[in-house]
Design an enzyme around this catalytic site. Sequence first.
Site, mmCIF file in Angstrom:
data_model
loop_
_atom_site.group_PDB
_atom_site.id
_atom_site.type_symbol
_atom_site.label_atom_id
_atom_site.label_comp_id
_atom_site.label_asym_id
_atom_site.label_seq_id
_atom_site.Cartn_x
_atom_site.Cartn_y
_atom_site.Cartn_z
ATOM 1 N N GLU A 1 0.923 -1.134 0.076
ATOM 2 C CA GLU A 1 0.180 -0.236 0.001
ATOM 3 C C GLU A 1 0.746 1.116 -0.127
ATOM 4 O O GLU A 1 1.728 1.500 1.001
ATOM 5 C CB GLU A 1 -0.823 0.092 1.362
ATOM 6 C CG GLU A 1 -1.597 1.259 1.470
ATOM 7 C CD GLU A 1 -2.328 1.437 2.789
ATOM 8 O OE1 GLU A 1 -2.710 2.404 3.051
ATOM 9 O OE2 GLU A 1 -2.709 0.333 3.363
ATOM 10 N N HIS B 1 13.653 -3.900 5.341
ATOM 11 C CA HIS B 1 13.697 -4.246 3.916
ATOM 12 C C HIS B 1 12.555 -4.945 3.553
ATOM 13 O O HIS B 1 11.673 -5.530 4.352
ATOM 14 C CB HIS B 1 14.837 -4.765 3.307
ATOM 15 C CG HIS B 1 14.923 -6.042 3.741
ATOM 16 N ND1 HIS B 1 15.869 -6.282 4.837
ATOM 17 C CD2 HIS B 1 14.567 -7.163 3.521
ATOM 18 C CE1 HIS B 1 15.788 -7.641 4.937
ATOM 19 N NE2 HIS B 1 15.090 -8.422 4.296
ATOM 20 N N GLU C 1 15.030 -6.544 -0.934
ATOM 21 C CA GLU C 1 15.934 -7.550 -0.909
ATOM 22 C C GLU C 1 15.229 -8.584 -1.970
ATOM 23 O O GLU C 1 14.058 -8.906 -1.489
ATOM 24 C CB GLU C 1 16.101 -8.283 0.295
ATOM 25 C CG GLU C 1 16.747 -9.431 0.169
ATOM 26 C CD GLU C 1 17.125 -10.196 1.759
ATOM 27 O OE1 GLU C 1 18.263 -11.076 1.755
ATOM 28 O OE2 GLU C 1 16.272 -9.964 2.573
#
Length: 128
Positions: free
Chosen positions: A56, A74, A122
Amino acid sequence: MRILHTMLRVGDLQRSIDFYTKVMGMQLLRTTDRPEQKYSLAFVGYGNERDHAVLELTYNYGVDSYEMGGAFGHIAIAVDDAYAACERIRAAGGNVTREPGPVKGGTTVIAFVTDPDGYKIELIQARG
């Protein structure tokens, strides 16, 4: 129970939509504009919200940047081939900040990219 979405505050909604759709290959699933509350939302992901966790993207009117918090790490995304994914991301204008290679002390191949607001993503190569 399952994870539904992760919310990221962004400084330019269209820039972030473009990054996640054109660079990261996600789909724009839906948008909501709330002018009276002074915010807009865009939901992006690799599949529909019924079956997949999504992002979102939240734009608060008049806020063009945020400080990265010390607790956030991350977003992790599975890829078939981290090397090919980084080539595609770089060719699309994305910023690869850690080249693909084995994680320190292990064999899993990972890489990192950064979105336009500085969030780290990542890429984790699927084991084959």
